[in-house]
Structure formats: structure tokens, C-alpha cells
Design a protein around this motif. Structure first.
Motif, PDB file in Angstrom:
ATOM      1  N   ARG B 107       0.821  -1.208   0.000  1.00 26.23           N
ATOM      2  CA  ARG B 107       0.000   0.000   0.000  1.00 26.23           C
ATOM      3  C   ARG B 107       0.857   1.261   0.000  1.00 26.23           C
ATOM      4  NH1 ARG B 107      -5.585  -0.280   2.629  1.00 26.23           N
ATOM      5  NH2 ARG B 107      -6.295  -2.334   2.060  1.00 26.23           N
ATOM      6  N   ASP B 248      -2.923   2.542   5.037  1.00 28.42           N
ATOM      7  CA  ASP B 248      -2.828   1.136   5.460  1.00 28.42           C
ATOM      8  C   ASP B 248      -4.157   0.619   6.003  1.00 28.42           C
ATOM      9  OD1 ASP B 248      -0.349   0.392   4.706  1.00 28.42           O
ATOM     10  OD2 ASP B 248       0.631   0.898   6.586  1.00 28.42           O
ATOM     11  N   GLY B 249      -4.882   1.509   6.661  1.00 26.95           N
ATOM     12  CA  GLY B 249      -6.152   1.080   7.264  1.00 26.95           C
ATOM     13  C   GLY B 249      -7.353   1.418   6.411  1.00 26.95           C
ATOM     14  N   LYS B 250      -7.085   1.914   5.214  1.00 32.68           N
ATOM     15  CA  LYS B 250      -8.182   2.373   4.360  1.00 32.68           C
ATOM     16  C   LYS B 250      -8.849   1.199   3.661  1.00 32.68           C
ATOM     17  CE  LYS B 250     -10.106   5.872   2.010  1.00 32.68           C
ATOM     18  NZ  LYS B 250     -10.605   7.119   2.571  1.00 32.68           N
TER      19      LYS B 250
END
Lengths: 305, 252
Positions: B107, B248-250
Motif C-alpha cells: 500500500r 494502510d487502514g483504508k
């Protein structure tokens, strides 16, 4: 060996539980049909397997390695085809596969060779136009090609046939069948005839749980029962048939509909003996006698009731 | 590294194919040429239109640079932000990244490649505009010697990196192009407003866009730019770092 093992998986969106303690295994070499209604949580489950969604609970193992959200390590074993695959419109199919090849780390020559091979497998071998001009079916086929580029152990397809016309559907199913000799295929669908056509294993997802699972014949044997349909020329004939003493025990589970009667039983041969005996004795001539195979559809409807 | 290089190549091609680079290059080049032109001929044009208007002193080369900084920091960078505002949103809305990320594309490679390409294009456009102004100014005012012309331009160039970092952060946080651009505009506005507050003004990156002409004219010294430069680079890096963490958390 199992390519994919899911244990105790749960996922909720805003308080609403979509997946609730789901357990499932996909054996190596199988073509696995993941059946469920629209909104049952099929895509959610697949996205968790791919590490694109964070589960609330549970464990997912792909080829003996645990899946972690946001990490792509286990994805090296997986080829993924989303329900509506989207590409960069300005690229040609071979250029797109080249991009994928560079990301995976294949050499140029290998990417090109494998790319050509896969494009001809999915019937896009001579297509030189850019993806912007592709139909949905063509995008779906390119989607399969890109998913197979890594030589994955597991190919995950999210409703690959749902949006296609009958010809496109048949082509996709044929491709999936063709590749099943080298790759385990897991595909979600709500089209049961597709499952019956190419799957050897299936699992039925309802209200976030697997309600039925196993090989196709197991599922049918466990949950289905055979039925015998008889159609008589007149209501009187049906009435006479029903009034026979030997038929009485079968009537509890039977369905009558106009001049038709459907007898259900686990022991179809015995039922047939009785029925033919009665028909011979009473000289009744039905205009139609048919053994109805248990279908996934009847099972599906029965289970989600 | 594979993923980064591959995605970088894809981004470069994409920006050529969708004419983003061409449009921006043209914008910067036109403003680069227009700046000295307007500085030189605007008084003449104005006096022709309004004959009784009193003109001040004759235009000098410094006026050309004043125009350059006004145009590039205003219109040039705005055009850049508006055109690059869709760099993530189109990927989100189409879902094109899902296939590549599930193929093992890290990512952060996406963020770094997008930033690198935006920075390369910004650099090419910016210095093309600069060279245009430089050459045309030298032609219109031959023999004029100005100090710190390159240094002054260097500082505005640095601000370009800061804007791109904020824009990319906005693009990661928001799914729509419009909100990403609004976010960038908002942050830039806050930075420039903080530039007015006295104790902060000396450290504010905004100084890098406002005192360039003073540097050339000699009203400001290079040392004044030191702290804002450090802070600008720091914010650029922090912005990028945040962007990778949030991405990263998307959910793609």
C-alpha cells in the motif's frame, strides 16, 4: 489438505452482524460453490480472506498461513476476481498483465509468455484494443486472466457470472472448469444451476453462518429427498389412486396439486414398487410419471425458510 | 521495490495519457512567459486604454519576478492541486487498486509512487515556467543583474512539495476529489493565516512563498528562509508519513 480454513469468523457493520461465527474449509483441488442470497455476506467473507476487511473475530488460514488485515503476504497464493473487475481504461490487456507481472516480480519474458497464454485461454488472445472499449464479459475474462497470472493455489471469484448474459456465463463457467485441474476455485454465486454445473463442493451461507456444506452429493443426500411425480388424466383417477390402502402411508408427506401428486421419500425404490403395484391393480393410467432429482434450489429454499 | 517501480511507471503513463501533464506544463509555461510580458507591457497597455492615467516609474526586471511569484504560487499551484485532486478518488471509485493490492502491491508503494510522480511533474512544470521567465526577462531587460534569482525560485519550489504532501493526505482521508481539494485549500489557508501572527511568522513555511521577491531585491536575506525551509520539509515528510499510515487502514 485444505487451501482455505475459516474458523469462528465474525464481522459486524455498525452493530449489524453480517457474518456470525462462520466455519468453512475449502479442500485443495476442489471447485467450491459459495452460495448465498444477495447481501448474505459472501463478498464480506471473501474480502476478509483477502485481508481487505478487518474481521471482528475469528481466524482465516490460507495455505497454512494466517491472514492479517492490510497485509498481502497470503495473497501470493490467491488470485482474486471481484464481481465487477475494473482496470485502467487506457491500457491494452497485455499491458495490464505486464503491470501485474511487474508487481508480482515476474521477469519480462515470463510475463509476456504467460500473459499471451492466459489471454488466449480466456479468449482475448487477439484483442488489441484498450480496456476502455471492453464489454462486461470481456472485463470478466480479463479479470480471470489477471487473477491466474500468479499461478495461484486458490482462485477466488466473486459472483463471476451474475452480471453476464447466458453466452458470457457459459464461457466463464467453461474457463473455470478448464482451470480447475490446476487451481482450487472458490466462487460465490446465487445462481444455483452454475453450482450444479461445475462445483464438486459447496457451502450455503445464510444469516452469517454456513447452514449446509460438503460435497455436492453429500449435500443432496443429507438434505434432499427424492420425489415421484404422478399426473392423472382426471380428478377421479387421482382420487381413486389416493384412496388405495397401500398408498395411505405415503400421503402424509405428499403434495397434491390439481391432477398431480408428488410423493416424497428417502427410499424411492420401495415407493415405486408400491405405486406400480397399485397402478396395476387399479388399472389406472397416469399420463406422466417422473422421478424428481433433489435440486439445490429446493434444498436452498428449504434451508433458508 | 518491484511494486513501487511498476506503479511509478503506470502513474507516469497515466499522467501523459490523460493530458494532465500536458495541461499543467502548458499552464506553467504560459505563466512563465506571461509574467515578464505583463510586467513590461502592462503599463503601456493601460496608458493606451486610459490615456490620462499617471504611470509610475518604468518597469524593471524585478517586476517580472514579482509577477512570476504571484502567478505561480497562486494560479500555477492551484491548477496543480485541482488536477491532481482526483489522483486517488478515481482509483477508489472504480476499485482499480483492489486488484493490484491483492496481487501484493504494498500500500505504501501506491502513496510513494503517486507522490513521486506528482513531484516529478511539478518539478518539470515549475522549472519550465522559471526558465521561460528567466530567459524572457533577460531578453526584455538585457544586462540587468539580479542576485538570488535561483535561490528565491528554489524556495517556492520547496513549497510545491509541501502542497503535494498535504494534497495526498487529503486524498487518502477523503474519497471525493472535491473534499480532498477543499482539505488542501483549508490547510494552506490556515498556514498562510498563521503567517500573519508575528511570533510564528518567522518560522512559517508561508514565508517561502511571500518573501521571494524581497530576497531578489535584497530586502530579505537567505538566513530568514532557513527555519521555514526546515519546517516546510518536516511538514512534508510528516504529511506523507501520515498518508501512508492512514492508507494502510483504508478500505479499498
Amino acid at each position: 489438505m485444505n487451501v482455505l480454513t475459516i474458523q469462528g469468523l465474525s464481522k459486524a457493520f455498525g452493530g449489524q452482524k453480517i457474518i456470525d461465527n462462520l466455519n468453512m474449509t475449502v479442500p485443495e483441488g476442489s471447485v467450491f460453490g459459495f452460495i448465498g442470497q444477495n447481501g448474505a455476506g459472501k463478498t464480506t467473507t471473501m474480502k476478509m480472506v483477502l485481508g481487505l476487511l478487518r474481521p471482528n473475530q475469528g481466524e482465516i488460514i490460507v495455505c497454512n498461513e494466517p491472514v492479517h488485515f492490510g497485509q498481502t503476504k497470503t495473497n501470493q497464493y490467491i488470485g482474486y476476481l471481484p464481481d465487477v473487475p475494473e482496470f485502467y481504461d487506457y491500457m491494452t490487456p497485455i499491458r495490464y498483465l505486464a503491470l501485474c507481472g511487474e508487481i508480482i516480480g515476474l521477469s519480462k519474458a515470463e510475463t509476456y509468455q504467460r500473459g499471451e497464454e492466459l489471454l488466449s485461454l480466456v479468449g482475448l488472445g487477439n484483442v488489441k484494443k484498450t480496456i476502455g472499449g471492453f464489454s462486461r464479459g470481456m472485463k470478466q475474462r480479463l479479470g480471470i486472466a489477471q487473477a491466474l497470472l500468479t499461478r495461484p493455489k486458490l482462485l477466488i471469484c466473486d459472483e463471476p457470472t451474475s452480471a453476464l448474459d447466458p453466452v458470457g456465463r457459459k464461457e466463464i463457467l467453461d474457463i473455470l472448469r478448464k482451470i480447475s485441474s490446476t487451481t482450487t476455485v472458490l466462487f460465490s454465486t446465487h445462481i444455483l444451476s452454475d453450482v450444479e454445473r461445475i462445483c464438486d463442493h459447496a457451502a450455503l451461507l445464510n444469516q452469517g453462518k454456513i447452514v449446509v456444506g460438503g460435497t455436492l452429493s453429500e449435500i443432496k443426500a443429507l438434505h434432499g429427498h427424492e420425489s415421484l411425480l404422478l399426473e392423472f388424466p382426471t380428478d377421479d383417477a387421482l382420487h381413486t389412486f389416493k384412496s388405495q390402502e397401500a398408498i395411505q402411508p405415503l400421503l402424509d408427506t405428499a403434495e397434491a396439486n390439481g391432477k398431480e401428486i408428488i410423493l416424497h421419500s428417502q427410499e424411492m425404490e420401495k415407493v415405486q414398487h408400491t405405486v406400480f403395484h397399485v397402478l396395476a391393480e387399479t388399472a389406472l393410467c397416469p399420463i406422466k410419471i417422473e422421478i424428481m432429482e433433489p435440486s439445490l434450489e429446493s434444498l436452498f429454499l428449504e434451508v433458508i425458510k | 521495490m518491484n511494486g513501487y517501480a511498476a506503479f511509478l511507471k503506470k502513474e507516469l503513463t497515466e499522467n501523459m495519457k490523460n493530458y494532465r501533464f500536458l495541461i499543467l506544463f502548458a499552464v506553467f509555461l504560459i505563466f512563465g512567459l506571461a509574467s515578464p510580458f505583463l510586467a513590461k507591457f502592462m503599463p503601456e497597455i493601460l496608458s493606451a486604454v486610459a490615456a490620462d492615467m499617471q504611470m509610475g516609474s518604468a518597469p524593471v526586471a524585478l517586476d517580472a519576478w514579482e509577477q512570476f511569484y504571484k502567478n505561480i504560487s497562486g494560479v500555477g499551484f492551484s491548477a496543480f492541486i485541482i488536477l491532481f485532486g482526483s489522483c486517488m478518488s478515481s482509483e477508489y471509485s472504480k476499485g482499480t487498486l483492489v486488484l493490484l493490492v491483492t496481487k501484493g502491491l504494498p500500500r505504501r508503494a501506491v502513496i510513494f509512487a503517486k507522490y513521486t510522480v506528482a513531484a516529478i511533474l511539478m518539478t518539470a512544470c515549475y522549472w519550465a515556467g522559471f526558465i521561460a521567465t528567466y530567459c524572457y526577462t533577460a531578453y526584455l531587460w538585457p544586462g540587468t543583474m539580479l542576485s538570488h534569482v535561483f535561490t528565491a525560485a528554489f524556495y517556492l519550489w520547496l513549497i510545491g512539495f509541501l502542497y503535494l504532501s498535504i494534497l495526498l493526505l487529503g486524498c487518502v482521508i477523503f474519497k471525493q476529489t472535491f473534499t480532498s481539494i477543499l482539505f488542501t485549500g483549508g490547510i494552506v489557508a490556515v498556514i498562510s493565516l498563521l503567517g500573519i501572527v508575528d511570533p510564528l511568522a518567522r518560522f512559517n513555511p508561508f514565508l517561502l512563498t511571500s518573501k521571494n521577491v524581497d530576497l531578489i531585491s535584497g530586502a530579505a536575506s537567505v538566513s530568514e528562509f532557513l527555519m521555514p525551509t526546515v519546517i516546510s520539509i518536516a511538514i512534508t515528510i510528516i504529511g506523507l508519513w501520515f498518508a501512508t499510515i492512514l492508507f494502510d487502514g483504508k478500505q479499498l
